[in-house]
Design a protein around this motif. Structure first.
Motif, PDB file in Angstrom:
ATOM      1  N   MET A   1       0.818  -1.197   0.000  1.00 50.10           N
ATOM      2  CA  MET A   1       0.000   0.000   0.000  1.00 50.10           C
ATOM      3  C   MET A   1       0.862   1.262   0.000  1.00 50.10           C
ATOM      4  N   LEU A   2       1.831   1.319   0.920  1.00 45.75           N
ATOM      5  CA  LEU A   2       2.718   2.475   0.963  1.00 45.75           C
ATOM      6  C   LEU A   2       3.574   2.571  -0.294  1.00 45.75           C
ATOM      7  N   ASN A   3       4.019   1.423  -0.811  1.00 45.43           N
ATOM      8  CA  ASN A   3       4.857   1.451  -2.008  1.00 45.43           C
ATOM      9  C   ASN A   3       4.145   2.104  -3.181  1.00 45.43           C
ATOM     10  N   GLU A   4       2.830   1.856  -3.314  1.00 47.09           N
ATOM     11  CA  GLU A   4       2.062   2.503  -4.372  1.00 47.09           C
ATOM     12  C   GLU A   4       1.991   4.004  -4.139  1.00 47.09           C
ATOM     13  N   LYS A   5       1.744   4.386  -2.913  1.00 50.55           N
ATOM     14  CA  LYS A   5       1.630   5.802  -2.560  1.00 50.55           C
ATOM     15  C   LYS A   5       2.957   6.531  -2.788  1.00 50.55           C
ATOM     16  N   LEU A   6       4.061   5.847  -2.535  1.00 54.41           N
ATOM     17  CA  LEU A   6       5.386   6.478  -2.599  1.00 54.41           C
ATOM     18  C   LEU A   6       6.171   6.075  -3.845  1.00 54.41           C
ATOM     19  N   ALA A   7       5.474   5.625  -4.864  1.00 49.05           N
ATOM     20  CA  ALA A   7       6.134   5.114  -6.078  1.00 49.05           C
ATOM     21  C   ALA A   7       7.050   6.155  -6.728  1.00 49.05           C
ATOM     22  N   ASN A   8       6.757   7.432  -6.541  1.00 48.02           N
ATOM     23  CA  ASN A   8       7.563   8.487  -7.158  1.00 48.02           C
ATOM     24  C   ASN A   8       8.797   8.860  -6.344  1.00 48.02           C
ATOM     25  N   TYR A   9       8.959   8.238  -5.192  1.00 45.69           N
ATOM     26  CA  TYR A   9      10.085   8.577  -4.319  1.00 45.69           C
ATOM     27  C   TYR A   9      11.114   7.457  -4.254  1.00 45.69           C
ATOM     28  N   ASN A  10      12.371   7.857  -4.161  1.00 47.47           N
ATOM     29  CA  ASN A  10      13.463   6.950  -3.839  1.00 47.47           C
ATOM     30  C   ASN A  10      13.688   7.084  -2.335  1.00 47.47           C
ATOM     31  N   ILE A  11      13.241   6.112  -1.568  1.00 42.23           N
ATOM     32  CA  ILE A  11      13.301   6.215  -0.107  1.00 42.23           C
ATOM     33  C   ILE A  11      14.681   5.779   0.374  1.00 42.23           C
ATOM     34  N   ILE A  12      15.304   6.647   1.166  1.00 43.00           N
ATOM     35  CA  ILE A  12      16.641   6.405   1.697  1.00 43.00           C
ATOM     36  C   ILE A  12      16.551   6.399   3.218  1.00 43.00           C
ATOM     37  N   LEU A  13      16.894   5.296   3.823  1.00 46.05           N
ATOM     38  CA  LEU A  13      16.963   5.215   5.282  1.00 46.05           C
ATOM     39  C   LEU A  13      18.422   5.388   5.686  1.00 46.05           C
ATOM     40  N   ALA A  14      18.703   6.462   6.397  1.00 43.71           N
ATOM     41  CA  ALA A  14      20.064   6.730   6.851  1.00 43.71           C
ATOM     42  C   ALA A  14      20.187   6.264   8.297  1.00 43.71           C
ATOM     43  N   SER A  15      20.178   4.958   8.485  1.00 41.62           N
ATOM     44  CA  SER A  15      20.270   4.387   9.828  1.00 41.62           C
ATOM     45  C   SER A  15      20.901   3.010   9.755  1.00 41.62           C
ATOM     46  N   GLY A  16      21.852   2.781  10.634  1.00 41.92           N
ATOM     47  CA  GLY A  16      22.463   1.464  10.747  1.00 41.92           C
ATOM     48  C   GLY A  16      21.723   0.566  11.721  1.00 41.92           C
ATOM     49  N   ARG A  20      15.336  -0.371  13.100  1.00 41.05           N
ATOM     50  CA  ARG A  20      14.684   0.558  12.164  1.00 41.05           C
ATOM     51  C   ARG A  20      14.594  -0.050  10.765  1.00 41.05           C
ATOM     52  N   GLN A  21      15.649  -0.720  10.351  1.00 44.33           N
ATOM     53  CA  GLN A  21      15.623  -1.365   9.037  1.00 44.33           C
ATOM     54  C   GLN A  21      14.512  -2.406   8.970  1.00 44.33           C
ATOM     55  N   GLN A  22      14.320  -3.156  10.050  1.00 47.30           N
ATOM     56  CA  GLN A  22      13.263  -4.166  10.082  1.00 47.30           C
ATOM     57  C   GLN A  22      11.879  -3.515  10.040  1.00 47.30           C
ATOM     58  N   PHE A  23      11.712  -2.375  10.716  1.00 47.92           N
ATOM     59  CA  PHE A  23      10.430  -1.671  10.654  1.00 47.92           C
ATOM     60  C   PHE A  23      10.088  -1.288   9.219  1.00 47.92           C
ATOM     61  N   PHE A  24      11.088  -0.815   8.470  1.00 44.57           N
ATOM     62  CA  PHE A  24      10.845  -0.435   7.076  1.00 44.57           C
ATOM     63  C   PHE A  24      10.457  -1.653   6.247  1.00 44.57           C
ATOM     64  N   LYS A  25      11.102  -2.783   6.515  1.00 44.04           N
ATOM     65  CA  LYS A  25      10.725  -4.024   5.822  1.00 44.04           C
ATOM     66  C   LYS A  25       9.306  -4.435   6.216  1.00 44.04           C
ATOM     67  N   ASP A  26       8.982  -4.301   7.502  1.00 46.16           N
ATOM     68  CA  ASP A  26       7.654  -4.668   7.981  1.00 46.16           C
ATOM     69  C   ASP A  26       6.560  -3.790   7.355  1.00 46.16           C
ATOM     70  N   LEU A  27       6.911  -2.537   7.029  1.00 45.83           N
ATOM     71  CA  LEU A  27       5.963  -1.647   6.355  1.00 45.83           C
ATOM     72  C   LEU A  27       5.876  -1.949   4.858  1.00 45.83           C
ATOM     73  N   ASP A  28       6.661  -2.939   4.412  1.00 47.99           N
ATOM     74  CA  ASP A  28       6.698  -3.348   3.011  1.00 47.99           C
ATOM     75  C   ASP A  28       7.130  -2.195   2.106  1.00 47.99           C
ATOM     76  N   LEU A  29       8.123  -1.444   2.570  1.00 53.82           N
ATOM     77  CA  LEU A  29       8.652  -0.308   1.813  1.00 53.82           C
ATOM     78  C   LEU A  29       9.842  -0.738   0.966  1.00 53.82           C
ATOM     79  N   ASN A  30       9.927  -0.193  -0.235  1.00 56.22           N
ATOM     80  CA  ASN A  30      11.151  -0.301  -1.028  1.00 56.22           C
ATOM     81  C   ASN A  30      12.068   0.832  -0.580  1.00 56.22           C
TER      82      ASN A  30
END
Length: 193
Positions: A1-16, A20-30
């Motif tokens: 759902m979020l991936n469709e909404k954010l299809a125009n964005y290149n999402i960059i997570l600046a965190s080691g 946090r990385q797992q949360f982004f995966k859990d949100l099914d984000l690219n």
């Protein structure tokens, strides 16, 4: 759902942070991970949310000249706030022990700020969760530090680990915020972009 909404964005997570990385995966984000070193120092006059807002923004600054309109950089910072003092990540065993002794039998707040930034805009959100610790014995604190080595965690503990299960009586607010990301607030911001 979020991936469709954010299809125009290149999402960059600046965190080691693996959490946090797992949360982004859990949100099914690219998303991609980009890391830049930042000296996490803030002015002494800042308090509570002001500290995490400042540090989330500070972590975004090294990227500012390379971001485009299509990029969405996400940076974050978490502190434990106890008796008008910020507790960050412990440097060693002794500091971790001291921090957990101070948290034992006390109530503290966990504050996380998140910066969302691209070339033309920046939005910073934050969340606060109140955590109630029961009295911990020295043996429990020693066991936790030597077994779980919480040196990468603000306040020297992870709520999802052993000490959270046996030492925390209750929380008021978001559990995931204590883990390092107010997922519900981030989701809302992303959906509103």
């Amino acid at each position: 759902m979020l991936n469709e909404k954010l299809a125009n964005y290149n999402i960059i997570l600046a965190s080691g942070s693996p959490r946090r990385q797992q949360f982004f995966k859990d949100l099914d984000l690219n998303f991609e991970i980009r890391l830049k070193s930042v000296d996490e120092v803030y002015p002494e006059y800042l308090k509570a949310e002001q500290i995490t807002d400042y540090l989330a923004d500070l972590k975004a600054q090294p990227f500012r000249d390379e971001l485009s309109e299509k990029d969405l950089l996400i940076t974050s910072d978490t502190i434990v706030w106890l008796n008008d003092q910020a507790l960050g990540k412990p440097k060693d065993y002794n500091e971790a022990f001291d921090i957990l002794k101070r948290l034992s039998g006390n109530t503290h707040r966990v504050i996380t700020s998140v910066s969302l930034k691209n070339k033309s805009f920046q939005r910073i959100i934050n969340d606060s969760t109140t955590v109630f610790f029961r009295d911990l014995t020295d043996e429990e604190i020693h066991y936790y530090i030597t077994t779980f080595k919480p040196f990468d965690k603000a306040g020297a503990y992870g709520i999802q680990e052993w000490i959270g299960k046996v030492g925390i009586n209750k929380i008021e607010g978001s559990y995931f915020n204590v883990m390092g990301l107010p997922v519900h607030k981030l989701y809302k911001e992303l959906m509103n972009l």
